[in-house]
Write a protein that holds these residues in place. Sequence first.
Motif, PDB file in Angstrom:
ATOM      1  N   SER A  32       0.832  -1.201   0.000  1.00 39.10           N
ATOM      2  CA  SER A  32       0.000   0.000   0.000  1.00 39.10           C
ATOM      3  C   SER A  32       0.868   1.253   0.000  1.00 39.10           C
ATOM      4  O   SER A  32       2.085   1.188   0.128  1.00 39.10           O
ATOM      5  CB  SER A  32      -0.937   0.003   1.215  1.00 39.10           C
ATOM      6  OG  SER A  32      -0.224   0.247   2.406  1.00 39.10           O
ATOM      7  N   PRO A  75      -5.526  -0.160   4.946  1.00 37.08           N
ATOM      8  CA  PRO A  75      -6.369   1.025   4.764  1.00 37.08           C
ATOM      9  C   PRO A  75      -7.840   0.634   4.795  1.00 37.08           C
ATOM     10  O   PRO A  75      -8.195  -0.532   4.626  1.00 37.08           O
ATOM     11  CB  PRO A  75      -5.979   1.520   3.373  1.00 37.08           C
ATOM     12  CG  PRO A  75      -5.602   0.268   2.637  1.00 37.08           C
ATOM     13  CD  PRO A  75      -4.968  -0.631   3.678  1.00 37.08           C
ATOM     14  N   TYR A  89      -6.693   4.474   8.265  1.00 30.96           N
ATOM     15  CA  TYR A  89      -5.505   3.631   8.141  1.00 30.96           C
ATOM     16  C   TYR A  89      -5.175   3.162   9.550  1.00 30.96           C
ATOM     17  O   TYR A  89      -5.123   3.969  10.478  1.00 30.96           O
ATOM     18  CB  TYR A  89      -4.287   4.332   7.525  1.00 30.96           C
ATOM     19  CG  TYR A  89      -3.365   3.275   6.975  1.00 30.96           C
ATOM     20  CD1 TYR A  89      -3.453   2.886   5.657  1.00 30.96           C
ATOM     21  CD2 TYR A  89      -2.494   2.585   7.810  1.00 30.96           C
ATOM     22  CE1 TYR A  89      -2.674   1.846   5.161  1.00 30.96           C
ATOM     23  CE2 TYR A  89      -1.720   1.543   7.331  1.00 30.96           C
ATOM     24  CZ  TYR A  89      -1.817   1.189   6.010  1.00 30.96           C
ATOM     25  OH  TYR A  89      -1.068   0.143   5.528  1.00 30.96           O
ATOM     26  N   GLY A 114      -8.365   5.513   2.242  1.00 27.34           N
ATOM     27  CA  GLY A 114      -7.521   5.213   3.393  1.00 27.34           C
ATOM     28  C   GLY A 114      -6.037   5.465   3.172  1.00 27.34           C
ATOM     29  O   GLY A 114      -5.317   5.803   4.110  1.00 27.34           O
ATOM     30  N   THR A 115      -5.586   5.325   1.934  1.00 21.77           N
ATOM     31  CA  THR A 115      -4.161   5.542   1.673  1.00 21.77           C
ATOM     32  C   THR A 115      -3.830   6.975   1.254  1.00 21.77           C
ATOM     33  O   THR A 115      -2.661   7.327   1.189  1.00 21.77           O
ATOM     34  CB  THR A 115      -3.656   4.577   0.573  1.00 21.77           C
ATOM     35  OG1 THR A 115      -4.449   4.757  -0.598  1.00 21.77           O
ATOM     36  CG2 THR A 115      -3.712   3.142   1.047  1.00 21.77           C
ATOM     37  N   GLY A 173      -3.293   7.204   5.548  1.00 21.69           N
ATOM     38  CA  GLY A 173      -2.077   6.388   5.439  1.00 21.69           C
ATOM     39  C   GLY A 173      -0.804   7.175   5.702  1.00 21.69           C
ATOM     40  O   GLY A 173       0.021   6.788   6.536  1.00 21.69           O
TER      41      GLY A 173
END
Length: 192
Positions: free
Chosen positions: A88, A101, A112, A151-152, A156
Amino acid sequence: MKRRRTDGRPLQEFETFTLGINETDPVSVANSYATLAARGRFCEPTVITEIRDASGAPRSFPPRCREVLDPAVADAVTAVLSDALAGSLPQGVGREAAGMPGTSDGYTAAWYAGYTPVLASAVSLGDPRGAFQHTLQDVTVGGRHYERVEGTSIPGPIWKETMTEALRDTPETGFTRPDEGRFGACRDACPG
């Protein structure tokens, strides 16, 4: 102890339940990951571990822990989440780590969460005015425009930076390798 959703209601259970149908909070998510890091040993979150009175005498609040997961299963999940982190955007914190994530349906929230053998944390991002009324689509955060927040994209990098700083100058430890015989000995190179 019965686990509850963030809003206090009981967890919803569905036959196809995997992840993501219940509201939860970052402390609970981080603690779940800490349980994996501790090879299945769950400890209740504790804000205060010791208080000293005016004379300096300590009063300790020891952790309340119990095994909730077979250590070998926790090790196998850690191996999967280590691979997920390596693939990721955050790509680790300079030492063994695991993470994943999360992006909710409709981009109402992005997460994350991850851990090393000694530290777990979770980053949750949502609009404080109400996630379902104000999604994370077509937003500007920190002067940068995002078509949609995943999420990334923001959580993240926040997770990576804070974990890297929190782990600075701490001894490096490693995860226990999973039982390849029990959980897939040919993960990297299976005979054709």
